[in-house]
Design a protein around this motif. Structure first.
Motif, PDB file in Angstrom:
ATOM      1  N   MET A 131      12.063  -5.963  -2.604  1.00 33.89           N
ATOM      2  CA  MET A 131      11.132  -5.085  -3.061  1.00 33.89           C
ATOM      3  C   MET A 131      11.306  -4.665  -4.746  1.00 33.89           C
ATOM      4  N   SER A 132      10.265  -5.203  -6.189  1.00 35.22           N
ATOM      5  CA  SER A 132      10.308  -4.427  -6.748  1.00 35.22           C
ATOM      6  C   SER A 132       9.503  -4.001  -7.462  1.00 35.22           C
ATOM      7  N   ARG A 141       1.098  -1.158   0.361  1.00 37.54           N
ATOM      8  CA  ARG A 141      -0.216  -0.027   0.168  1.00 37.54           C
ATOM      9  C   ARG A 141       0.810   1.011  -0.279  1.00 37.54           C
ATOM     10  N   TYR A 142       2.079   1.173   1.106  1.00 37.25           N
ATOM     11  CA  TYR A 142       2.939   2.015   0.763  1.00 37.25           C
ATOM     12  C   TYR A 142       3.484   2.662  -0.690  1.00 37.25           C
ATOM     13  N   ILE A 143       4.250   1.766  -1.149  1.00 33.92           N
ATOM     14  CA  ILE A 143       4.531   1.870  -2.850  1.00 33.92           C
ATOM     15  C   ILE A 143       3.392   2.308  -3.437  1.00 33.92           C
ATOM     16  N   ALA A 145      12.032   0.901   0.139  1.00 32.11           N
ATOM     17  CA  ALA A 145      11.255   0.786  -0.665  1.00 32.11           C
ATOM     18  C   ALA A 145      11.012   1.804  -1.811  1.00 32.11           C
ATOM     19  N   ASP A 146      10.924   3.409  -0.735  1.00 31.48           N
ATOM     20  CA  ASP A 146      11.589   4.821  -2.032  1.00 31.48           C
ATOM     21  C   ASP A 146      12.932   4.089  -2.953  1.00 31.48           C
ATOM     22  N   LEU A 150      14.794   4.287  -8.917  1.00 39.78           N
ATOM     23  CA  LEU A 150      15.476   3.500  -9.545  1.00 39.78           C
ATOM     24  C   LEU A 150      14.224   3.268 -10.995  1.00 39.78           C
ATOM     25  N   ALA A 151      13.261   2.883 -10.433  1.00 37.19           N
ATOM     26  CA  ALA A 151      12.556   2.296 -11.772  1.00 37.19           C
ATOM     27  C   ALA A 151      12.513   3.811 -12.356  1.00 37.19           C
ATOM     28  N   LEU A 152      11.682   4.870 -11.599  1.00 36.14           N
ATOM     29  CA  LEU A 152      11.664   6.279 -12.218  1.00 36.14           C
ATOM     30  C   LEU A 152      12.706   6.848 -12.849  1.00 36.14           C
ATOM     31  N   VAL A 153      13.955   6.497 -12.596  1.00 28.68           N
ATOM     32  CA  VAL A 153      15.174   7.251 -13.201  1.00 28.68           C
ATOM     33  C   VAL A 153      15.131   6.389 -14.657  1.00 28.68           C
TER      34      VAL A 153
END
Length: 307
Positions: free
Chosen positions: A182-183, A138-140, A218-219, A224-227
């Protein structure tokens, strides 16, 4: 000796009997030991808001090593019993023809423990672990609308080992190990990118249930995904690559680590043989392999390879 009793549960073999049989079997060996292990582990996989997989495993068994000159005999079994130990002792000691007549000195014992003997599998019920994964999910998802998938994994194991040498000396260790992965997959149009963060150590789940700890991970996975969403194709040809701390150490291990192992240097088959004290890498390169850092997943209170 009480630390090892669980290794002999439901077996006709006792610690005392195993010690005597090991001493008899290795009486004409230069070195060797009996290694006993009991391990239970669990794994939880949480994908897209639900448990995808949950497993629990128990493994146990023993291995006997006998060294005589340049010959090494080894036998192992998952059946911890007197009959199995007797049979495999005979197989492990087939190398006795190289016996030099001198038993190697046993490793020195210490009272140093690099982690606590606490079983991470029994400290929290399954419901609490699932609730934790739901909270992380939920947090992510609440942080970024581009997220298309969140995959989480929670793994733990607890390993009990006992080592018996020919001289009757005993070594014990209880090894906890926990890992959280966490992925995060982000999507914009047809483009999808992934960010991953993993952490672990020889601790209990308590350390990972701390909000500030898992939120940092998680952050980072989301970052990394956004980069990666903004990344451009790497140009062709040779280029300099900068490796971060952590898993890139595996590349170093494969490149030079095996050549630094003791047996290759003893037999003088390594490119580093005879170079103790000399520079073997470029100036400015320093590699430290330290297995004595407290609570780290690579640390061991007993070095199995050296025992």
């Amino acid at each position: 000796m009480s630390e090892a009793l669980s290794l002999f549960e439901h077996s006709d073999l006792t610690a005392e009997k195993a010690t005597q049989m090991t001493s008899d079997a290795l009486a004409h060996s230069d070195d060797g030991e009996l290694y006993l292990e009991f391990k239970h582990s669990e794994a939880l996989s949480f994908i897209d808001g639900r448990i995808r997989n949950a497993s629990f495993d128990i493994t146990k068994g023993f291995g006997m090593r006998s060294v005589a000159g340049e010959m090494v005999g080894y036998a192992h079994s998952s059946d911890i019993s007197a009959a199995s130990l007797k049979k495999l002792s005979e197989a492990a000691t087939l190398s006795h023809k190289g016996y030099s007549g001198v038993m190697a000195e046993a490793p020195h014992k210490t009272n140093i423990h690099y982690y606590k003997a606490q079983d991470p599998l029994t400290r929290q019920p399954l419901e609490e672990k699932i609730s934790f994964l739901q909270e992380v999910d939920r947090y992510i998802r609440a942080k970024e609308p581009l997220i298309s998938q969140v995959s989480l994994s929670l793994l733990a194991s607890y390993q009990k080992i006992m080592i018996i040498r020919a001289d009757g000396s005993h070594f014990f260790d209880n090894r906890p190990l926990v890992r959280l992965g966490m992925s995060v997959v982000t999507q914009k149009g047809e483009r999808q990118e992934n960010g991953y963060y993993g952490t672990g150590g020889r601790v209990s789940y308590d350390e990972f249930l701390k909000t500030e700890r898992w939120q940092r991970g998680a952050d980072e996975a989301l970052r990394l995904a956004l980069v990666n969403m903004e990344a451009v194709p790497c140009p062709a040809g040779e280029c300099e690559v900068v490796l971060g701390a952590g898993w890139p150490g595996v590349l170093l291990h494969e490149a030079v680590g095996h050549g630094l192992e003791g047996d290759f240097n003893r037999k003088k088959t390594s490119a580093f043989s005879g170079l103790m004290g000399e520079q073997v890498a470029a100036k400015g390169v320093t590699v430290i392999d330290d297995g004595t850092l407290h609570d780290r997943r690579g640390s061991l209170s007993i070095d199995d390879e050296g025992t």
